[in-house]
Design a protein around this motif. Sequence first.
Motif, mmCIF file in Angstrom:
data_model
loop_
_atom_site.group_PDB
_atom_site.id
_atom_site.type_symbol
_atom_site.label_atom_id
_atom_site.label_comp_id
_atom_site.label_asym_id
_atom_site.label_seq_id
_atom_site.Cartn_x
_atom_site.Cartn_y
_atom_site.Cartn_z
ATOM 1 N N PRO A 19 0.763 -1.252 0.000
ATOM 2 C CA PRO A 19 0.000 0.000 0.000
ATOM 3 C C PRO A 19 0.792 1.300 0.000
ATOM 4 C CG PRO A 19 -0.275 -1.202 2.073
ATOM 5 C CD PRO A 19 0.376 -2.137 1.114
ATOM 6 N N TYR A 20 1.787 1.449 0.856
ATOM 7 C CA TYR A 20 2.487 2.734 0.919
ATOM 8 C C TYR A 20 3.354 2.966 -0.312
ATOM 9 C CZ TYR A 20 0.954 3.372 5.747
ATOM 10 O OH TYR A 20 0.188 3.536 6.885
ATOM 11 N N THR A 21 4.028 1.921 -0.769
ATOM 12 C CA THR A 21 4.844 2.049 -1.974
ATOM 13 C C THR A 21 3.960 2.340 -3.181
ATOM 14 O OG1 THR A 21 6.386 0.431 -1.032
ATOM 15 C CG2 THR A 21 6.616 0.935 -3.364
ATOM 16 N N THR A 22 2.829 1.643 -3.267
ATOM 17 C CA THR A 22 1.917 1.861 -4.377
ATOM 18 C C THR A 22 1.303 3.255 -4.329
ATOM 19 O OG1 THR A 22 1.416 -0.508 -4.471
ATOM 20 C CG2 THR A 22 -0.139 0.967 -5.548
ATOM 21 N N ALA A 23 1.068 3.768 -3.126
ATOM 22 C CA ALA A 23 0.552 5.133 -2.990
ATOM 23 C C ALA A 23 1.522 6.141 -3.616
ATOM 24 C CB ALA A 23 0.319 5.467 -1.518
ATOM 25 N N LEU A 24 2.819 5.967 -3.360
ATOM 26 C CA LEU A 24 3.815 6.849 -3.975
ATOM 27 C C LEU A 24 3.836 6.676 -5.487
ATOM 28 C CD1 LEU A 24 6.853 6.582 -1.498
ATOM 29 C CD2 LEU A 24 5.137 8.402 -1.664
#
Length: 210
Positions: free
Chosen positions: A74-79
């Motif tokens: 989730p966090y990597t994909t958000a970036l």
Amino acid sequence: MELTDIDNTTWELGSQNRQLQHLTASSLIGLDFESGEVVEGERPVEYFAKHIHLSIHNAKVHEEVKCVMHTHQPYTTALACCHEKLKNYHQTSMRFHNKIGYDHSYGGVADDDEGKRIADSFIGKNICFMGNHGVVACGKRICDAFDDLYYLERASMFQVLAMSTGAKPVEVPDEIAEQIANYEGVDMLREAHFEAMKPLIGKMEPDYRS
């Protein structure tokens, strides 16, 4: 996830229509490296994964890459959805300094052209942020790709949280980040991290080796 055998004639890919928590060693699908045809297993191959993974392996075979992992963590994909690059805001982020490629040309349905473009975007790198999609990591060992994805998600989390405060995060100079990125003890730590995870997985999913 994709693994290649010793002589690069066969590669193993996670099968379609199977929950990740139910994925076991025997449920991997074997494909011929040249033709992409199924030679082991009975379940269908995930079409998009086939094109992306094979293109990456073809582009990186000279780098002795044996494992490719693709996630939507989730966090990597958000970036990736914001077309943001990972910045040197935290010590964990610095281990990836100059080791990430970026592909911001999402083309929809993955075919050979899409796979090749993604592969070309991180020649000489270990990781690629796939804009509006996710992230892919590769390594000579399973533990290399796994460890990169694990700590990349932590680094991305720190960046997203720092950005969400409304304050301006402070980036560490490149020369300091390079010291962290080039730390020689990382390979040993990767293997130890991966081995430490196995007992935990064994408790949650005892059949994962089957």
